[in-house]
Write a protein that holds these residues in place. Structure first.
Motif, short mmCIF file in Angstrom:
data_model
loop_
_atom_site.label_atom_id
_atom_site.label_comp_id
_atom_site.label_asym_id
_atom_site.label_seq_id
_atom_site.Cartn_x
_atom_site.Cartn_y
_atom_site.Cartn_z
N ILE A 177 -47.77 37.69 89.53
CA ILE A 177 -46.79 36.62 89.42
C ILE A 177 -47.49 35.25 89.35
O ILE A 177 -46.82 34.32 88.60
CB ILE A 177 -45.53 37.22 90.24
N GLU A 178 -48.02 35.36 90.42
CA GLU A 178 -48.41 33.60 90.69
C GLU A 178 -49.33 33.20 89.70
O GLU A 178 -49.05 32.05 89.11
CB GLU A 178 -49.36 33.73 92.06
N ASN A 179 -50.26 34.17 89.19
CA ASN A 179 -51.19 33.27 88.28
C ASN A 179 -50.67 33.24 86.75
O ASN A 179 -50.77 32.43 85.91
CB ASN A 179 -52.38 34.62 88.06
N LYS A 182 -47.95 30.19 87.22
CA LYS A 182 -48.36 29.12 87.83
C LYS A 182 -47.59 28.61 88.97
O LYS A 182 -47.13 27.40 89.12
CB LYS A 182 -48.67 27.85 86.92
N THR A 183 -47.46 29.48 89.83
CA THR A 183 -46.62 29.33 91.24
C THR A 183 -47.42 29.74 92.29
O THR A 183 -48.36 30.35 92.21
CB THR A 183 -45.42 29.80 91.17
N ARG A 184 -46.52 29.41 93.47
CA ARG A 184 -47.35 29.88 94.68
C ARG A 184 -46.08 30.86 95.54
O ARG A 184 -44.90 29.97 95.46
CB ARG A 184 -47.69 28.98 95.53
N ASN A 200 -40.87 27.22 85.98
CA ASN A 200 -42.07 28.45 86.36
C ASN A 200 -41.29 29.16 87.47
O ASN A 200 -41.75 30.32 87.64
CB ASN A 200 -43.33 27.80 86.91
N ILE A 201 -40.54 28.46 88.32
CA ILE A 201 -39.82 29.27 89.51
C ILE A 201 -38.87 29.98 88.79
O ILE A 201 -38.69 31.34 89.33
CB ILE A 201 -39.21 28.20 90.50
N LYS A 202 -38.21 29.85 87.66
CA LYS A 202 -37.22 30.77 87.06
C LYS A 202 -37.97 32.08 86.65
O LYS A 202 -37.51 33.10 86.86
CB LYS A 202 -36.50 30.06 85.89
N TYR A 221 -45.35 43.89 84.68
CA TYR A 221 -46.64 43.29 84.26
C TYR A 221 -46.49 42.63 82.78
O TYR A 221 -47.27 41.85 82.33
CB TYR A 221 -47.79 44.36 84.37
N SER A 222 -45.96 43.68 81.88
CA SER A 222 -45.75 43.32 80.18
C SER A 222 -45.18 42.02 80.21
O SER A 222 -45.46 41.34 79.40
CB SER A 222 -45.10 44.49 79.72
N GLN A 223 -44.04 41.85 80.98
CA GLN A 223 -43.25 40.59 80.96
C GLN A 223 -43.95 39.20 81.23
O GLN A 223 -43.89 38.27 80.69
CB GLN A 223 -41.98 40.67 81.65
N LEU A 224 -44.88 39.78 82.16
CA LEU A 224 -45.95 38.64 82.93
C LEU A 224 -46.98 38.12 81.93
O LEU A 224 -47.26 36.94 81.61
CB LEU A 224 -46.40 38.98 84.18
N LYS A 225 -47.35 39.20 81.07
CA LYS A 225 -48.32 38.77 79.91
C LYS A 225 -47.71 37.90 78.71
O LYS A 225 -48.54 36.99 78.59
CB LYS A 225 -49.03 40.14 79.33
N THR A 226 -46.54 38.36 78.50
CA THR A 226 -45.85 37.47 77.54
C THR A 226 -45.70 36.00 78.00
O THR A 226 -45.86 35.05 77.21
CB THR A 226 -44.44 38.00 77.16
N ILE A 227 -45.32 36.01 79.42
CA ILE A 227 -44.95 34.78 79.96
C ILE A 227 -46.51 33.84 80.08
O ILE A 227 -46.62 32.54 79.64
CB ILE A 227 -44.55 34.60 81.60
N SER A 228 -47.81 34.42 80.29
CA SER A 228 -48.91 33.82 80.29
C SER A 228 -49.30 33.35 78.97
O SER A 228 -49.94 32.45 78.85
CB SER A 228 -49.86 34.95 81.10
#
Length: 232
Positions: A177-179, A182-184, A200-202, A221-228
């Motif tokens: 999620i962080e990568n 781009k959040t911590r 990014n926080i949203k 994970y699939s949602q995160l790939k779309t975001i990245s």
């Protein structure tokens, strides 16, 4: 014989000469005492306002017991950043376990104390020193905090499993999620703190909320790939 009790009016009529002077002096003395007490009461109402005006210039950040050791280890770097770069005064109140920040004569930026307070607060919440320093360098960064119970009311083992689902095996899910966003992210018991920009926080919060509500990690994970892909 029975003596009739005299009224105050009858006694006052018999007061003559020196007795009347004594009565007047006692009355004047009582008036002076009342006036003095009234002045003291008014002064007590005014004094706290003056003290609060002075305390308003001091920013205080309470330090939890688990962050005292990291704060002590990085204290020299923190003081150097706040004093030399921000031109502020800083000290650690050991008795109250609070960090106090105050303006100095060299302070030029009016928003410097608030920025320094946000920097110290981010470090106290658990973020690394370098990540917290980003709050001083960039204006569009801030920290968003919420609890698992704000999304779904969980207790006991259900809460523990939920936190484990957010972290993943050896922190794999949290790092993903962080990568991607781009959040911590800091997970402290049931509290979650996210450092980043508003957008990014949203994205990070939506991913964490999905895991709390029971979505499988594979779907997240699939949602995160779309975001990245949007950031490439």
């Amino acid at each position: 014989f029975f003596f009739k009790q005299q009224t105050a009016y009858e006694i006052a009529q018999r007061l003559v000469g020196s007795e009347m002077c004594i009565r007047d002096r006692l009355w004047q003395k009582q008036q002076r005492v009342r006036t003095q007490k009234k002045r003291e009461w008014i002064s007590t109402l005014i004094r706290p306002q003056k003290k609060s005006a002075k305390k308003a210039d001091i920013f205080t950040i309470s330090v939890p017991p688990n962050r005292l050791t990291p704060l002590k280890t990085n204290w020299e770097a923190i003081v150097k950043t706040v004093v030399e770069h921000m031109k502020l005064q800083i000290r650690m109140n050991v008795k109250k376990k609070m960090v106090e920040i105050k303006r100095s004569a060299q302070t030029l930026d009016s928003g410097a104390p608030q920025k320094a307070a946000d920097f110290i607060k981010a470090f106290v919440l658990g973020f690394e020193l370098q990540d917290a320093l980003a709050l001083l360098r960039l204006d569009d960064l801030y920290v968003d905090s919420f609890e698992v119970k704000d999304v779904k009311n969980l207790e006991g083992d259900h809460l523990s499993r939920c936190i484990g689902r957010i972290c993943g095996e050896k922190g794999k899910t949290k790092y993903a999620i962080e990568n991607a966003t781009k959040t911590r992210i800091i997970i402290a018991e049931s509290k979650i703190h996210i450092l980043g920009t508003y957008s990014n926080i949203k994205f990070a919060r939506d991913a964490i909320c999905s895991l709390i509500l029971g979505s499988p990690p594979g779907k997240v994970y699939s949602q995160l790939k779309t975001i990245s892909k949007r950031y490439r």
